[in-house]
Design a protein around this motif. Structure first.
Motif, PDB file in Angstrom:
ATOM      1  N   MET A   1       0.838  -1.169   0.000  1.00  0.00           N
ATOM      2  CA  MET A   1       0.000   0.000   0.000  1.00  0.00           C
ATOM      3  C   MET A   1       0.896   1.250   0.000  1.00  0.00           C
ATOM      4  O   MET A   1       1.899   1.286   0.704  1.00  0.00           O
ATOM      5  CB  MET A   1      -0.900  -0.004   1.224  1.00  0.00           C
ATOM      6  CG  MET A   1      -1.829  -1.215   1.290  1.00  0.00           C
ATOM      7  SD  MET A   1      -2.893  -1.351  -0.111  1.00  0.00           S
ATOM      8  CE  MET A   1      -4.441  -0.962   0.568  1.00  0.00           C
ATOM      9  N   TYR A   2       0.507   2.205  -0.791  1.00  0.00           N
ATOM     10  CA  TYR A   2       1.318   3.397  -0.986  1.00  0.00           C
ATOM     11  C   TYR A   2       0.514   4.652  -0.679  1.00  0.00           C
ATOM     12  O   TYR A   2      -0.601   4.806  -1.156  1.00  0.00           O
ATOM     13  CB  TYR A   2       1.784   3.482  -2.448  1.00  0.00           C
ATOM     14  CG  TYR A   2       2.481   2.242  -2.945  1.00  0.00           C
ATOM     15  CD1 TYR A   2       3.825   2.044  -2.692  1.00  0.00           C
ATOM     16  CD2 TYR A   2       1.793   1.287  -3.665  1.00  0.00           C
ATOM     17  CE1 TYR A   2       4.474   0.910  -3.147  1.00  0.00           C
ATOM     18  CE2 TYR A   2       2.430   0.144  -4.129  1.00  0.00           C
ATOM     19  CZ  TYR A   2       3.763  -0.039  -3.865  1.00  0.00           C
ATOM     20  OH  TYR A   2       4.400  -1.157  -4.313  1.00  0.00           O
ATOM     21  N   THR A   3       1.109   5.549   0.096  1.00  0.00           N
ATOM     22  CA  THR A   3       0.488   6.855   0.299  1.00  0.00           C
ATOM     23  C   THR A   3       0.817   7.731  -0.901  1.00  0.00           C
ATOM     24  O   THR A   3       1.654   7.385  -1.729  1.00  0.00           O
ATOM     25  CB  THR A   3       1.018   7.534   1.584  1.00  0.00           C
ATOM     26  OG1 THR A   3       2.420   7.775   1.421  1.00  0.00           O
ATOM     27  CG2 THR A   3       0.758   6.685   2.816  1.00  0.00           C
ATOM     28  N   LEU A   4       0.163   8.866  -0.976  1.00  0.00           N
ATOM     29  CA  LEU A   4       0.411   9.790  -2.075  1.00  0.00           C
ATOM     30  C   LEU A   4       1.871  10.252  -2.075  1.00  0.00           C
ATOM     31  O   LEU A   4       2.479  10.413  -3.134  1.00  0.00           O
ATOM     32  CB  LEU A   4      -0.536  10.985  -1.953  1.00  0.00           C
ATOM     33  CG  LEU A   4      -0.912  11.707  -3.231  1.00  0.00           C
ATOM     34  CD1 LEU A   4      -1.485  10.758  -4.257  1.00  0.00           C
ATOM     35  CD2 LEU A   4      -1.906  12.802  -2.940  1.00  0.00           C
ATOM     36  N   GLU A   5       2.432  10.414  -0.898  1.00  0.00           N
ATOM     37  CA  GLU A   5       3.826  10.845  -0.789  1.00  0.00           C
ATOM     38  C   GLU A   5       4.790   9.781  -1.316  1.00  0.00           C
ATOM     39  O   GLU A   5       5.771  10.094  -1.993  1.00  0.00           O
ATOM     40  CB  GLU A   5       4.167  11.189   0.673  1.00  0.00           C
ATOM     41  CG  GLU A   5       3.452  12.393   1.217  1.00  0.00           C
ATOM     42  CD  GLU A   5       2.018  12.133   1.667  1.00  0.00           C
ATOM     43  OE1 GLU A   5       1.301  13.120   1.885  1.00  0.00           O
ATOM     44  OE2 GLU A   5       1.608  10.971   1.769  1.00  0.00           O
TER      45      GLU A   5
END
Length: 78
Positions: A1-5
């Motif tokens: 899972m990846y955050t926008l950052e």
């Protein structure tokens, strides 16, 4: 899972550009995945793959943005 950052670091796009691209691609973030910040959205591997394909098509293949978006949306990634 990846955050926008994290997506920004991996793709080289700004957060604003990523937000616009994901909206255009119909990719929605998952909420309630980060403890202590339930409103923070995270994206899955398909989002990263779609963004990297878009970047490859626009930069390496020198494809126009609309054509690249059409190609990404027609791909089986999403």
């Amino acid at each position: 899972m990846y955050t926008l950052e994290i997506l920004s670091d991996l793709t080289g796009y700004s957060k604003n550009t990523l937000y616009n691209l994901t909206c255009e691609m119909g990719i929605k973030p998952y909420k309630n995945r980060i403890k202590g910040n339930p409103s923070k959205g995270v994206y899955d591997d398909r989002a990263l793959e779609s963004l990297l394909l878009y970047k490859k098509l626009t930069q390496e293949s020198r494809m126009k943005k609309k054509e690249a978006m059409t190609r990404v949306l027609s791909a089986k990634i999403l």
